[in-house]
Design a protein around this motif. Structure first.
Motif, mmCIF file in Angstrom:
data_model
loop_
_atom_site.group_PDB
_atom_site.id
_atom_site.type_symbol
_atom_site.label_atom_id
_atom_site.label_comp_id
_atom_site.label_asym_id
_atom_site.label_seq_id
_atom_site.Cartn_x
_atom_site.Cartn_y
_atom_site.Cartn_z
ATOM 1 N N TYR A 2 0.830 -1.205 0.000
ATOM 2 C CA TYR A 2 0.000 0.000 0.000
ATOM 3 C C TYR A 2 0.866 1.258 0.000
ATOM 4 C CZ TYR A 2 -3.591 3.343 1.547
ATOM 5 O OH TYR A 2 -4.435 4.423 1.648
ATOM 6 N N LEU A 3 1.986 1.229 0.694
ATOM 7 C CA LEU A 3 2.848 2.399 0.795
ATOM 8 C C LEU A 3 3.666 2.629 -0.467
ATOM 9 C CD1 LEU A 3 3.888 4.701 2.591
ATOM 10 C CD2 LEU A 3 5.616 3.122 3.469
ATOM 11 N N THR A 4 4.132 1.563 -1.096
ATOM 12 C CA THR A 4 5.058 1.697 -2.226
ATOM 13 C C THR A 4 4.466 1.289 -3.572
ATOM 14 O OG1 THR A 4 5.927 -0.526 -1.819
ATOM 15 C CG2 THR A 4 7.046 1.309 -0.721
ATOM 16 N N GLY A 5 3.373 0.521 -3.559
ATOM 17 C CA GLY A 5 2.827 0.002 -4.814
ATOM 18 C C GLY A 5 2.143 1.061 -5.662
ATOM 19 N N LYS A 6 2.223 0.899 -6.989
ATOM 20 C CA LYS A 6 1.637 1.859 -7.925
ATOM 21 C C LYS A 6 0.551 1.244 -8.798
ATOM 22 C CE LYS A 6 5.962 4.500 -8.391
ATOM 23 N NZ LYS A 6 6.989 4.999 -9.341
ATOM 24 N N ARG A 7 0.605 -0.062 -9.039
ATOM 25 C CA ARG A 7 -0.264 -0.688 -10.044
ATOM 26 C C ARG A 7 -1.721 -0.787 -9.603
ATOM 27 N NH1 ARG A 7 1.236 -5.957 -10.536
ATOM 28 N NH2 ARG A 7 -0.033 -6.151 -12.420
ATOM 29 N N LYS A 8 -1.964 -1.167 -8.341
ATOM 30 C CA LYS A 8 -3.331 -1.417 -7.879
ATOM 31 C C LYS A 8 -3.574 -0.736 -6.524
ATOM 32 C CE LYS A 8 -3.338 -5.965 -10.117
ATOM 33 N NZ LYS A 8 -3.510 -7.426 -9.889
ATOM 34 N N PRO A 9 -3.589 0.593 -6.490
ATOM 35 C CA PRO A 9 -3.695 1.303 -5.206
ATOM 36 C C PRO A 9 -4.955 0.975 -4.408
ATOM 37 C CG PRO A 9 -4.063 2.796 -7.058
ATOM 38 C CD PRO A 9 -3.530 1.524 -7.631
ATOM 39 N N VAL A 10 -6.097 0.815 -5.078
ATOM 40 C CA VAL A 10 -7.348 0.502 -4.375
ATOM 41 C C VAL A 10 -7.262 -0.869 -3.723
ATOM 42 C CG1 VAL A 10 -9.820 0.141 -4.612
ATOM 43 C CG2 VAL A 10 -8.710 1.981 -5.900
ATOM 44 N N GLU A 11 -6.773 -1.850 -4.469
ATOM 45 C CA GLU A 11 -6.631 -3.206 -3.927
ATOM 46 C C GLU A 11 -5.650 -3.223 -2.762
ATOM 47 O OE1 GLU A 11 -4.550 -7.397 -5.222
ATOM 48 O OE2 GLU A 11 -5.621 -6.268 -6.783
ATOM 49 N N TYR A 12 -4.534 -2.516 -2.902
ATOM 50 C CA TYR A 12 -3.525 -2.494 -1.834
ATOM 51 C C TYR A 12 -4.112 -1.896 -0.560
ATOM 52 C CZ TYR A 12 -0.275 -3.245 -5.733
ATOM 53 O OH TYR A 12 0.372 -3.740 -6.830
ATOM 54 N N LYS A 13 -4.920 -0.853 -0.708
ATOM 55 C CA LYS A 13 -5.550 -0.222 0.455
ATOM 56 C C LYS A 13 -6.528 -1.182 1.122
ATOM 57 C CE LYS A 13 -8.273 3.801 1.901
ATOM 58 N NZ LYS A 13 -8.926 5.069 1.462
ATOM 59 N N GLU A 14 -7.320 -1.860 0.330
ATOM 60 C CA GLU A 14 -8.304 -2.808 0.872
ATOM 61 C C GLU A 14 -7.616 -3.938 1.621
ATOM 62 O OE1 GLU A 14 -10.495 -3.949 -2.561
ATOM 63 O OE2 GLU A 14 -11.823 -2.178 -2.524
ATOM 64 N N ARG A 15 -6.526 -4.438 1.075
ATOM 65 C CA ARG A 15 -5.793 -5.518 1.731
ATOM 66 C C ARG A 15 -5.192 -5.046 3.051
ATOM 67 N NH1 ARG A 15 -2.041 -7.694 -3.085
ATOM 68 N NH2 ARG A 15 -0.999 -8.730 -1.325
ATOM 69 N N TYR A 16 -4.708 -3.821 3.073
ATOM 70 C CA TYR A 16 -4.130 -3.288 4.311
ATOM 71 C C TYR A 16 -5.217 -3.081 5.366
ATOM 72 C CZ TYR A 16 -1.654 -0.295 7.577
ATOM 73 O OH TYR A 16 -1.104 0.214 8.732
#
Length: 299
Positions: free
Chosen positions: A2-16
């Motif tokens: 979530y902090l460093t990823g660029k490809r899937k920001p919404v998914e990364y936020k949901e997972r966090y």
């Protein structure tokens, strides 16, 4: 991610967020405010550094509020319990320090939120650490990071004591801004261990650090006629008479120091905010006198 990823920001936020809900549920089942019950344990001690860094950097880069009682009330309650402990308070850092220190530690860039949710918080965090030539909004200057005690006289004394205790090294350090940058360039933006200071700037830096200390210790009487504020203005005018380049070089040195006050390495967050504010006031005074002289010369 979530902090460093660029490809899937919404998914990364949901997972966090899913991970935070899981942690919150574990704390909800505890018979006390800590992970293992009423008393602190190794589980709390090992977990707090990760949550602290995440709360700070995600607030700065994403505008993400981990301290959200409506979503994660037990995590917020746990944080408050940890922050009551002097042993943790002595090691706790602030958002500004984390936002500068973490990216080079993880070997990459932290990505800002694409929806610009971070802007308000980022501006508030950076307000006292911007170059003097950049004028922050008053609302940003009045913002204070959650999870810390209110600033007071003891914190101003703490900041003054740290300058007095390490004065010679601070003068040498701040004079780097008027010296030569180091080579090779360091990975961390604010780090420059190979930089060379400028000894000729140290006397002037010392003068204005003394005004900084005095300002920290004279709470509430700055604006009275006949106080050190008048003396500060006269000192700034004298510096400006030495040439605009000289005055702005000293402003750069004070900015260099202000931008590198680290928490808790140098002092606590409340003390750091007081010092940052005082250094900003000093450098703004010098800059104002420089502009006033320039304007009078034009006329």
């Amino acid at each position: 991610l979530y902090l460093t990823g660029k490809r899937k920001p919404v998914e990364y936020k949901e997972r966090y967020e899913a991970m935070l809900y899981e942690v919150d549920s574990v704390l909800a089942k505890s018979p006390g405010n800590f992970f293992m019950g009423k008393d602190i344990s190794m589980a709390d001690i090992k977990f707090i550094p990760f949550i602290e860094r995440q709360a700070a950097t995600l607030l700065y880069f994403k505008g993400f509020q981990l301290r959200n009682e409506s979503k994660w009330p037990n995590i917020v309650k746990w944080l408050r319990e940890m922050e009551k402990r002097p042993s943790y308070g002595a090691t706790k850092s602030d958002v500004y320090t984390h936002s500068r220190a973490l990216p080079p530690q993880i070997g990459g860039e932290c990505t800002f939120s694409p929806d610009n949710e971070f802007i308000t918080t980022k501006n508030s965090v950076d307000a006292y650490c911007l170059p003097t030539s950049v004028k922050p909004d008053f609302e940003d200057l009045s913002w204070r990071e959650p999870g810390w005690e209110t600033e007071g006289k003891l914190h101003r004394r703490e900041a003054a004591e740290r300058i007095l205790h390490n004065r010679e090294n601070i003068l040498k350090f701040a004079s780097r801004a008027a010296g030569k940058p180091g080579f090779p360039v360091a990975a961390a933006t604010l780090a420059d261990p190979m930089a060379l200071g400028n000894d000729s700037a140290r006397v002037a830096i010392d003068v204005f650090l003394r005004y900084t200390i005095h300002g920290l210790l004279q709470t509430g009487i700055r604006n009275k006629i006949g106080t050190s504020e008048d003396s500060l203005n006269e000192a700034a005018k004298a510096l400006v008479k030495g040439g605009d380049g000289t005055a702005l070089a000293i402003v750069d040195c004070l900015d260099y120091l202000r931008q590198r006050v680290g928490v808790p390495r140098d002092m606590s967050y409340p003390a750091a905010q007081q010092l940052r504010a005082e250094l900003l006031h000093i450098s703004t005074t010098i800059e104002s006198e420089s502009k006033a002289l320039e304007s009078s010369q034009v006329r």
